[in-house]
Scaffold this motif. Structure first.
Motif, short mmCIF file in Angstrom:
data_model
loop_
_atom_site.label_atom_id
_atom_site.label_comp_id
_atom_site.label_asym_id
_atom_site.label_seq_id
_atom_site.Cartn_x
_atom_site.Cartn_y
_atom_site.Cartn_z
N LEU A 178 0.92 -1.27 -0.14
CA LEU A 178 0.04 -0.05 -0.05
C LEU A 178 0.79 1.29 -0.14
CD1 LEU A 178 -2.47 -0.93 2.85
CD2 LEU A 178 -3.04 -0.75 0.21
N PRO A 179 0.24 2.40 -0.26
CA PRO A 179 1.06 3.53 -0.45
C PRO A 179 1.33 3.81 1.08
CG PRO A 179 -0.73 4.02 -1.83
CD PRO A 179 -0.84 2.43 -0.98
N LEU B 293 7.03 -5.22 -16.49
CA LEU B 293 6.33 -5.74 -15.72
C LEU B 293 6.81 -6.30 -14.32
CD1 LEU B 293 3.36 -7.33 -15.37
CD2 LEU B 293 4.25 -9.06 -16.89
N GLU B 294 7.96 -6.98 -14.76
CA GLU B 294 8.59 -7.51 -13.34
C GLU B 294 8.84 -6.59 -12.43
OE1 GLU B 294 12.67 -10.18 -12.75
OE2 GLU B 294 12.49 -9.07 -14.52
N ALA C 298 7.32 -3.96 -7.07
CA ALA C 298 6.83 -2.84 -6.18
C ALA C 298 5.57 -2.96 -5.57
CB ALA C 298 6.92 -1.65 -7.33
N THR C 299 4.53 -3.71 -6.48
CA THR C 299 3.14 -3.76 -5.79
C THR C 299 3.12 -4.88 -4.99
OG1 THR C 299 2.44 -5.26 -7.69
CG2 THR C 299 2.14 -2.57 -7.59
N GLU C 300 3.88 -6.01 -4.99
CA GLU C 300 3.82 -7.35 -4.31
C GLU C 300 2.56 -8.15 -4.79
OE1 GLU C 300 5.86 -7.66 -0.43
OE2 GLU C 300 5.73 -5.48 -0.79
N THR D 145 -1.47 -12.84 -11.57
CA THR D 145 -2.77 -12.81 -12.15
C THR D 145 -3.33 -11.58 -11.87
OG1 THR D 145 -2.97 -15.33 -12.00
CG2 THR D 145 -5.24 -13.89 -12.37
N GLU D 146 -3.41 -11.12 -10.67
CA GLU D 146 -4.07 -9.89 -10.16
C GLU D 146 -3.12 -8.74 -10.83
OE1 GLU D 146 -6.87 -9.42 -9.02
OE2 GLU D 146 -6.93 -11.75 -9.02
N LEU D 147 -2.17 -8.64 -10.98
CA LEU D 147 -1.26 -7.57 -11.40
C LEU D 147 -1.79 -7.32 -13.07
CD1 LEU D 147 0.93 -5.43 -11.27
CD2 LEU D 147 2.60 -7.25 -11.82
#
Length: 794
Positions: free
Chosen positions: A561-562, A630-631, A636-638, A642-644
């Motif tokens: 999260l931010p 993408l990698e 960065a988002t973890e 599939t969700e990414l």
């Protein structure tokens, strides 16, 4: 010597008295005037003769019989002088009516005669005997029957039938002639057990026989000359004519004399009318049933409701006559309904509103057909419902697969997608959409009621409830409901149409959770402000939801999260632990959303995004011009891969905007086509375009129809439907076994379907599997002597 002297005296007594009595008796028979003195003297003389001599009553009876027979012989001679049928009937009826009238008067002076012959006192006779039991009256009627009626009844009957035939052919005649003959048949019978015996064996039988012969000759020719549709009008008209004619010429309550009115049973009247109607129906309808029915399916297809109504009214008189019509209606609704759905498949498969409108249009068309053509007869309404249910649950156009991964559970049959589409349509009406905005409150209520109408025919309502709940979850979390009152009304309507209480109660609990969360938010923000963190508190709303009611998957998708939110979460948890000890919070970020401000060289925009979208976009917060592969975004988002991919696709290919937030290369046709080397960057040309003009400021919703769940949770939802069905089936079987103790396989399946039909219809395979499971786990067992018999095990 005393006895012989009395005998001689008695003999003289009768001879003297009868000579004085006889003129008055003859006057009564001829309907000539009788003075008061003559009337009273007759009473006294009969009394005297019957009491003074033991043989007196017999002599009076014999003398009276001789005079009656003589009078009847003269009446017969007067009648038979007429050769013409009409004249003969007129003469006979005139003689009969005069004679029958006297049957009520002549017995009165002979009361003592009847007492003496019956060996009873006058008082007991008066108490127990009605006028129709009079010996003198019986003597008069029997004498008329034997002397005149038996000799000419065939002529009378034939003449009457000829007149009725003339009437059927449209010729005019005096109907009173037929009525008069009928009355003589009815009133002549002196049998106390069956007052209509002579009438039924003669006049009624002849009338029915003549009616049958007439229409057997007329009907086939009319059908051949005029065709089926005109023949139906003819048959209907003739049936009504014969019913009216029967009211005139056959015996009815109105036609009975005062004595018979008391003794004639209603069932006799009904059966006489029924016999004639049955005869007419047989020769006019039943004989041509197949020919008439051959037109039915064509009439239904052409929507010829007037002709169908006439056919229905005719064939409903025939035993099982409408069964082929019911089958034709069912076939038409199935074929027409499915044909219309297939024809409109291109439109309705992509638009749930059009789909529901199409279903409702079909229902209204079929309902109107049943109303106009079959007067909303319950049997035809049942056929409509069966056929429409087939259309609603058909899998030709829409198919919903509910695969089961459970070991040992067979793959389920494809089901109709109707419940899912109905839930989608409800969502469109209850959510803030262009559709709900253009409709009035009453129109939305009407459409929701229409959905419930269709839902009644949905076989697997549990699928509807699952999707409806998912949409409701989304609306409540995103605060996108158009009207909260309507949301709660819908829940109550679902309760009213028979949805299971546990489903509906969970929906009601969801509203309670939202209201409790609002109060909790207010209290929490006050506490945060006191600590000096008011700015972040004003920007964030927390929804604390009961896991039992919302029933989300236990899977929690981790996301980075931010920083502002990461720092805020511990404070929420600390406050909640202080106010609600013993409760544990689990964060479901996949259900969260927010608004972020996006700035570029074009302008500044507010973007409504999911938490996952927010996490992706914050990757560029410190480096707005950088191209990120993408990698790196995954790191960065973890987010799971599939969700990414799904989240990125929503930012590079959002269907409702022309300029996307992110751009990428190389080109891809779907999220699965993104490669590890695919790079993404912020679109510096992004902007909101309205009416062809680029707007520098505005608000854009990028959440769209993204489900607040992962691919995995969607699979779990489908699996959950199957698993819940298995549990419901087991539960119902145990309930039945506990109540019945012992039951056959067929009966068990019947009762099981009856219990579960409001939610879903269990397949035979599922029932078999669950029976085996329950046997294996010692809930029930098979009878040792009969494997198709089950016994409950406590």
């Amino acid at each position: 010597m005393a006895a012989p002297m009395l005998k001689d005296k008695g003999s003289l007594q009768f001879e003297d008295k009868w000579d004085s009595m006889r003129p008055t008796v003859l006057k009564l028979l001829r309907q000539e005037p009788v003075t008061r003195a003559e009337w009273q003297d007759l009473f006294w003389d009969v009394h005297s003769v019957c009491l003074w001599d033991d043989k007196g009553p017999g002599k009076v009876h014999k003398a009276l019989q001789d005079d009656i027979l003589e009078f009847i012989k003269q009446a017969q001679q007067r009648t038979l002088t007429h050769q013409d049928d009409t004249a003969l009937l007129k003469a006979y009826i005139a003689e009969w009516r005069k004679f029958f009238t006297q049957c009520s008067y002549l017995p009165k002076p002979f009361g003592q005669l009847e007492t003496s012959l019956a060996g009873k006192t006058v008082s007991s006779v008066q108490k127990k005997n009605s006028p129709e039991d009079s010996i003198v009256r019986k003597l008069m009627l029997d004498s008329w029957n034997q002397s005149i009626f038996s000799n000419i009844k065939q002529r009378l009957q034939d003449s009457a039938m000829k007149l009725v035939h003339s009437e059927r052919m449209g010729e005019a005649f005096d109907s009173q002639l037929v009525i008069g003959v009928r009355e003589s048949y009815v009133n002549l019978c002196s049998d106390p057990e069956d007052k209509l015996k002579i009438y039924k064996e003669n006049f009624e039988a002849a009338y029915i026989e003549a009616t049958e012969a007439f229409y057997k000759a007329q009907a086939p020719q009319y059908l051949a000359d005029n065709g089926v549709q005109n023949y139906m009008k003819y048959a209907d008209m003739k049936l009504k004519e014969e019913e009216q004619r029967a009211m005139r010429y056959l015996e009815t309550r109105k036609g009975c004399d005062s004595v018979q009115k008391k003794s004639l049973h209603i069932g006799q009247i009904a059966s006489q009318q029924f016999q004639l109607t049955e005869c007419c129906v047989h020769v006019l309808v039943t004989a041509f049933k197949e020919t008439i029915l051959a037109e039915c399916s064509v009439m239904i297809k052409r929507n010829e409701t007037d002709k169908l109504l006439l056919m229905f009214q005719l064939l409903d008189r025939v035993p099982d006559g409408i069964n082929p019509m019911l089958r034709d209606l069912e076939e038409h609704i199935k074929n027409q309904g499915l044909a219309d759905m297939v024809a409109a498949a291109e439109t309705i498969t992509s638009d749930s509103e059009k789909y529901v409108e199409q279903l409702l249009s079909l229902f209204n068309i079929f309902s109107m057909l049943v109303k106009k053509a079959f007067s909303d007869d319950p049997r035809f309404l049942t056929s409509r419902d069966k056929a429409y249910k087939h259309v609603v649950n058909d899998t030709t156009v829409f198919r919903l697969e509910l695969p089961s991964k459970q070991k040992g559970v067979a793959k389920t049959q494809p089901e109709s997608k109707c419940p899912e589409l109905l839930a989608n349509y409800c969502d469109m009406l209850l959510r803030k959409t262009p559709l709900s905005k253009k409709l009035t409150s009453d129109e939305i209520d009407a459409r929701l009621k229409d959905v419930l109408l269709v839902l009644k025919y949905v076989q697997n309502k549990d699928v509807f409830m699952r999707y409806h709940k998912a949409h409701l979850t989304r609306r409540l979390i995103l605060d996108s409901s158009a009207d909260s009152e309507k949301e709660e009304n819908m829940v109550e309507w679902l309760r009213e149409v028979g949805m299971p209480a546990d489903y509906v109660n969970k929906l009601a609990r969801m509203f309670q959770d939202i209201k409790v969360s609002e109060d909790l938010n207010s209290q929490f923000k006050e506490a945060i402000r006191d600590k000096g963190h008011g700015s972040i508190a004003d920007c964030v709303n927390i929804k604390v939801l009961n896991a039992g009611a919302w029933a989300r998957s236990s899977e929690r998708v981790f996301v980075s999260l931010p920083m502002e939110l990461e720092d805020y979460i511990p404070e929420v948890e600390e406050y909640y632990r202080k106010t609600h000890s013993g409760r544990k919070l689990q964060w479901h970020h996949l259900m969260s959303n927010g608004i972020i401000t996006f700035k570029n060289k074009v302008g500044q925009y507010d973007l409504e995004v999911t938490t996952f979208q927010m996490a992706v976009l914050f990757s560029w917060n410190q480096r707005p011009l950088e191209r990120i592969p993408l990698e790196n975004l995954r790191l960065a988002t973890e987010l799971p891969d599939t969700e990414l991919r799904r989240t990125l696709w929503s930012l590079v290919a959002f269907p409702k905007i022309k300029r996307q937030v992110l751009v990428y290369e190389p080109e891809a046709q779907s999220p699965k086509d993104f490669q590890e080397g695919t790079v993404f960057w912020v679109n510096q040309e992004f902007g909101l375009i309205k009416n062809g003009k680029l707007q520098k400021r505005g608000k854009i919703n990028l959440i769209g129809r993204l489900q607040l769940s992962t691919e995995r949770t969607r699979e779990e939802d489908n699996e959950g439907i199957i698993q819940l069905r298995i549990l419901r089936t087991q539960e119902a079987i145990v309930k039945i076994m506990k109540m019945r103790k012992r039951i056959s396989n067929a009966q068990l399946q019947t009762e099981l379907v009856e219990i579960l039909k409001n939610m879903f219809i269990p397949s035979k395979k599922m029932i078999k599997e669950q029976i085996e499971w329950l046997i294996e786990h010692k809930y029930m067992r098979r009878d040792e002597d009969n494997i198709n018999m089950f016994i409950y095990m406590a």
